[in-house]
Design an enzyme around this catalytic site. Structure first.
Site, PDB file in Angstrom:
ATOM      1  CG  ASN A 211      50.393  67.913 -14.846  1.00  0.00           C
ATOM      2  OD1 ASN A 211      51.098  68.059 -15.833  1.00  0.00           O
ATOM      3  ND2 ASN A 211      49.294  68.621 -14.645  1.00  0.00           N
ATOM      4  CG  ASP A 280      41.729  66.400 -13.209  1.00  0.00           C
ATOM      5  OD1 ASP A 280      41.293  67.174 -14.078  1.00  0.00           O
ATOM      6  OD2 ASP A 280      42.195  65.267 -13.459  1.00  0.00           O
ATOM      7  CE  LYS A 290      58.767  77.013   4.040  1.00  0.00           C
ATOM      8  NZ  LYS A 290      60.066  77.036   4.647  1.00  0.00           N
ATOM      9  CG  PHE A 324      45.575  65.793 -26.055  1.00  0.00           C
ATOM     10  CD1 PHE A 324      45.167  66.824 -26.873  1.00  0.00           C
ATOM     11  CD2 PHE A 324      46.661  65.024 -26.440  1.00  0.00           C
ATOM     12  CE1 PHE A 324      45.834  67.097 -28.060  1.00  0.00           C
ATOM     13  CE2 PHE A 324      47.333  65.281 -27.621  1.00  0.00           C
ATOM     14  CZ  PHE A 324      46.914  66.322 -28.437  1.00  0.00           C
ATOM     15  CE  LYS A 338      39.485  61.403 -19.428  1.00  0.00           C
ATOM     16  NZ  LYS A 338      40.886  61.196 -19.218  1.00  0.00           N
ATOM     17  CE  LYS A 342      37.217  65.769 -19.984  1.00  0.00           C
ATOM     18  NZ  LYS A 342      37.938  66.704 -19.130  1.00  0.00           N
TER      19      LYS A 342
HETATM   20  N1  CTP Z   1      40.710  69.397 -19.186  1.00  0.00           N
HETATM   21  C1  CTP Z   1      40.213  70.678 -19.003  1.00  0.00           C
HETATM   22  N2  CTP Z   1      39.974  71.149 -17.750  1.00  0.00           N
HETATM   23  C2  CTP Z   1      40.187  70.380 -16.665  1.00  0.00           C
HETATM   24  C3  CTP Z   1      40.679  69.049 -16.845  1.00  0.00           C
HETATM   25  C4  CTP Z   1      40.928  68.606 -18.130  1.00  0.00           C
HETATM   26  O1  CTP Z   1      40.005  71.383 -19.988  1.00  0.00           O
HETATM   27  N3  CTP Z   1      39.958  70.860 -15.467  1.00  0.00           N
HETATM   28  C5  CTP Z   1      40.936  68.909 -20.558  1.00  0.00           C
HETATM   29  C6  CTP Z   1      42.379  68.560 -20.863  1.00  0.00           C
HETATM   30  O2  CTP Z   1      43.066  69.657 -21.423  1.00  0.00           O
HETATM   31  C7  CTP Z   1      42.216  67.434 -21.868  1.00  0.00           C
HETATM   32  C8  CTP Z   1      40.927  66.763 -21.487  1.00  0.00           C
HETATM   33  O3  CTP Z   1      40.223  67.717 -20.700  1.00  0.00           O
HETATM   34  O4  CTP Z   1      42.071  67.929 -23.178  1.00  0.00           O
HETATM   35  C9  CTP Z   1      41.064  65.496 -20.732  1.00  0.00           C
HETATM   36  O5  CTP Z   1      41.886  65.687 -19.610  1.00  0.00           O
HETATM   37  P1  CTP Z   1      42.130  64.512 -18.590  1.00  0.00           P
HETATM   38  O6  CTP Z   1      42.926  65.042 -17.444  1.00  0.00           O
HETATM   39  O7  CTP Z   1      42.633  63.315 -19.319  1.00  0.00           O
HETATM   40  O8  CTP Z   1      40.617  64.186 -18.176  1.00  0.00           O
HETATM   41  P2  CTP Z   1      39.831  64.413 -16.873  1.00  0.00           P
HETATM   42  O9  CTP Z   1      38.481  64.944 -17.215  1.00  0.00           O
HETATM   43  O10 CTP Z   1      40.640  65.208 -15.931  1.00  0.00           O
HETATM   44  O11 CTP Z   1      39.618  62.921 -16.386  1.00  0.00           O
HETATM   45  P3  CTP Z   1      40.598  61.961 -15.539  1.00  0.00           P
HETATM   46  O12 CTP Z   1      41.692  62.828 -14.981  1.00  0.00           O
HETATM   47  O13 CTP Z   1      39.689  61.401 -14.519  1.00  0.00           O
HETATM   48  O14 CTP Z   1      41.105  60.928 -16.504  1.00  0.00           O
END
Ligand code: CTP
Length: 400
Positions: A211, A280, A290, A324, A338, A342
């Site tokens: 990303n 994610d 490859k 975040f 979240k 979390k």
């Molecule tokens: N995070 C994590 N592990 C993952 C995904 C996210 O620890 N596999 C943490 C990120 O570092 C951040 C927080 O979770 O502090 C939120 O990440 P975000 O990508 O915004 O949330 P998601 O749970 O992935 O939700 P979505 O992508 O559906 O918004």
């Protein structure tokens, strides 16, 4: 760190000598710049003796085109680029007016326009001058522009009147300077684990999913935490950033590697800040060879990655945990969800579609969501300042 101390012409100019000493105690390298009228109150020799450096008193030296004179004519640019902060103490009504209106007629006013470093002013003047709408409106303009103002104290003034206008105490000015430079030591004895940057998930030996995270926010948090005296473990996905000094840097690439590193090291930390943009999903099967081009479309099956933050949040111990949330819509609703899902103490949410927020910018516009229901919106700030605001909030939570 280097600071320029501008001394302007007021009775309080003599107090600037004590200020130089106090700043030197903090290991700051001080270059004094005096206006012409300041020299009516105190001589440059005092400051030269204290700093061991030539005091800058003139914009131009002799009227000649010698190399030395040309050099001195552009010195304000060199000083402007070199300094980490410009402090003006005492600051007269006159200098505030010049700064507010961008009128640059001497070295100090030119330095103000030429520097990108933060600026702190400590005004001192007669009470009527202080209260005059012209002075107050100049100050309001400077504040709106991000200039930090150390308000004068009230008391007996040199002019014989009593009221606001006395230069703030040396300690108050020094405290503001240290705080703007991020040199507070209020995280001493604390151990902060920070995650930063993106993670990468391999599709095959040459391709991967990732990303747009640059890692700047997480690195700013690591940097600010170290400066405030913390021991910092920085678990970082791939970035191009310079590793902040004195951090324990743990490079990782995939989400699984980040998870292993975080779980291994979180026992050492009492504060965990997850600024990484973790992938994610990852390919359900990574190809050993490859992938070859074909005529048909290609479907790749993805599987969810483990949620590192949720895993930590479920087993917090005495840790303060910050997550975040980079969002593109319904910020508050998503951030609150979240926070619950979390088990975090704070969610720092930003709308990445906003100008000046999000990926690969040096600034951010965030709102802090707290478990007690509070929402703290912050203005557009540098990522370093955002980092310090988050750390301030963590300390407040830990103290309550
Ligand atoms: N995070 C994590 N592990 C993952 C995904 C996210 O620890 N596999 C943490 C990120 O570092 C951040 C927080 O979770 O502090 C939120 O990440 P975000 O990508 O915004 O949330 P998601 O749970 O992935 O939700 P979505 O992508 O559906 O918004």
């Amino acid at each position: 760190m280097k600071i320029a101390l501008g001394v302007t012409g007021g009775v309080a100019a003599y107090k600037a000598a004590e200020l130089v000493r106090r700043l030197q105690q903090e290991k700051l390298d001080v270059q004094v710049v005096m206006t012409r009228s300041a020299q009516e109150f105190i001589t440059p020799l005092t400051f030269a003796a204290l700093t061991g450096k030539k005091v800058i008193t003139e914009m131009f030296g002799e009227r000649d085109a010698s190399p030395a004179n040309v050099e001195s004519a552009i010195e304000h640019i060199a000083v402007a680029q070199r300094i980490d902060l410009l402090l003006v103490a005492p600051a007269t009504a006159d200098i505030l007016g010049h700064f507010a209106h961008g009128i640059a007629g001497d070295f100090l006013t030119t330095l103000y326009l030429a520097t990108k470093a933060p600026v702190v002013v400590a005004p001192a003047m007669n009470v009527n001058m202080w209260e005059h709408p012209a002075t107050q409106s100049n100050l309001a303009a400077l504040r709106a522009r991000g200039v930090h103002v150390v308000d004068p104290d009230e008391g007996y003034l040199a002019c014989g009147m009593t009221g606001a206008g006395r230069l703030a105490a040396t300690e108050a000015i020094a405290k503001k300077v240290l705080s703007v430079l991020g040199l507070r030591h209020d995280l001493e004895g604390q151990s902060v684990l920070v995650t930063a940057g993106p993670t990468c998930e391999d599709l095959d030996p040459v391709r991967f999913l990732t990303n747009r995270s640059s890692g700047k926010m997480g690195y700013a948090i690591a940097d600010a935490s170290v400066r405030r005296g913390a021991h910092v473990i920085l678990v970082s996905g791939p970035t191009d950033l310079r590793i902040p000094e004195s951090v324990d840097w743990v490079p990782v690439r995939t989400t699984e590697e980040m998870r292993t590193a975080v779980l291994e090291r979180c026992g050492e930390a009492n504060i965990v800040i997850m600024a990484a943009a973790v992938a994610d999903y990852r390919p359900a099967a990574s190809q050993a060879q490859k992938l070859k081009r074909g005529d048909a479309g290609l479907t790749i099956e993805l599987e969810p990655t483990p949620d590192i933050l949720a895993q930590l949040g479920g087993n917090k111990g005495g840790r303060t945990i910050v997550g975040f949330a980079a969002e593109t819509e319904r910020i508050a609703e998503n951030a609150r969800a979240k926070l619950q899902r979390k088990g975090a103490d704070i969610i720092v949410a930003n709308d990445v579609t906003q100008e000046g927020a999000g990926f690969d910018t040096d600034t951010n516009i965030v709102t802090l969501f707290l478990r007690d229901g509070r929402e703290i919106p912050l203005p557009k700030l540098s990522k370093f300042d955002v980092a310090n605001r988050i750390l301030d909030q963590i300390l407040t939570l830990r103290a309550s």
